[in-house]
Design an enzyme around this catalytic site. Sequence first.
Site, PDB file in Angstrom:
ATOM      1  N   ASN A  13       0.894  -1.154   0.027  1.00  0.00           N
ATOM      2  CA  ASN A  13       0.003   0.058  -0.055  1.00  0.00           C
ATOM      3  C   ASN A  13       1.021   1.229   0.095  1.00  0.00           C
ATOM      4  O   ASN A  13       0.422   2.429  -0.109  1.00  0.00           O
ATOM      5  CB  ASN A  13      -0.987  -0.099   1.299  1.00  0.00           C
ATOM      6  N   ARG A  14       2.233   1.115   0.096  1.00  0.00           N
ATOM      7  CA  ARG A  14       3.017   2.248   0.250  1.00  0.00           C
ATOM      8  C   ARG A  14       4.441   1.857  -0.296  1.00  0.00           C
ATOM      9  O   ARG A  14       4.792   0.854  -0.207  1.00  0.00           O
ATOM     10  CB  ARG A  14       2.938   3.135   1.682  1.00  0.00           C
ATOM     11  N   GLY A  15       5.140   2.939  -0.353  1.00  0.00           N
ATOM     12  CA  GLY A  15       6.748   2.727  -0.558  1.00  0.00           C
ATOM     13  C   GLY A  15       7.038   1.846  -1.695  1.00  0.00           C
ATOM     14  O   GLY A  15       6.517   1.951  -2.649  1.00  0.00           O
ATOM     15  N   ILE A  16       8.214   1.058  -1.279  1.00  0.00           N
ATOM     16  CA  ILE A  16       8.506   0.260  -2.210  1.00  0.00           C
ATOM     17  C   ILE A  16       7.848  -0.927  -2.790  1.00  0.00           C
ATOM     18  O   ILE A  16       7.674  -1.225  -3.780  1.00  0.00           O
ATOM     19  CB  ILE A  16       9.872  -0.373  -1.715  1.00  0.00           C
ATOM     20  N   TYR A 142      16.179  -4.993  13.703  1.00  0.00           N
ATOM     21  CA  TYR A 142      15.878  -5.015  12.219  1.00  0.00           C
ATOM     22  C   TYR A 142      16.895  -5.727  11.393  1.00  0.00           C
ATOM     23  O   TYR A 142      16.535  -6.547  10.446  1.00  0.00           O
ATOM     24  CB  TYR A 142      15.863  -3.565  11.818  1.00  0.00           C
TER      25      TYR A 142
END
Length: 236
Positions: A13-16, A142
């Site tokens: 739904n967004r970004g990459i 991360y």
Amino acid sequence: MNTPRTVLITGGNRGIGYTIAEEFVAAGHRVAVTARSGSGPEGSLTVVADVTDPASVDTAFTTVEAALGPVEVVVANAGITKDVLLMRMTEEDFSSVVDTNLGGAFRVVKRASTNMIRARFGRILLVSSVVGLYGGAGQTNYAASKSALIGFARSLTRELGGRGITANVIAPGFIETDMTAALPDDVQDDYKKVIPAGRYGSAAEVAKTITWLAGDDSAYISGAVIPVDGGLGMGH
């Protein structure tokens, strides 16, 4: 022309993730995205899903299968960050990032693999990060989650490689997104100095690499880590 496939991208739904979905739509594939909120690009089907919840993942797949057919290409892209130095990192900071970034990939790939094994075809694409191999201060959670995707993909390759299924890892470096655009100019300049290409990558450059790995020409590539980082992570 590549064979049209049914493709599912998590976090589309967004970004990459959004750009990856756009690229697959433009290439003529049947595209679905999962999102917790918002929606994917025009021409894609959006299903609400939380990759930390197995029942939610199962429902999303069932919806996509009914609308577009069995998922043949899965792109595990959904991810979160909770950057904090180790000494201040809470149990929740660590476990939530690992459960989304690694656990989410596990749940999505496990659900997708059933039909892939039956069809004797599948493309599993895991979106990691240069940080997974290069490391990043304040990113032990991360980096650990993104590095773990490599062992996951290589084990999948050994399990499923004889059934026409490939599993590969894409490791983007610094990519032009809303997040990087918000950084002060001097910080951006410092980052660009350590990238041999001297610039950030574009989301389209990541997306085109992924669509190629999903295509007919890459059937003999599996268990690989493909960096899209302008040379930042060389030797890692």
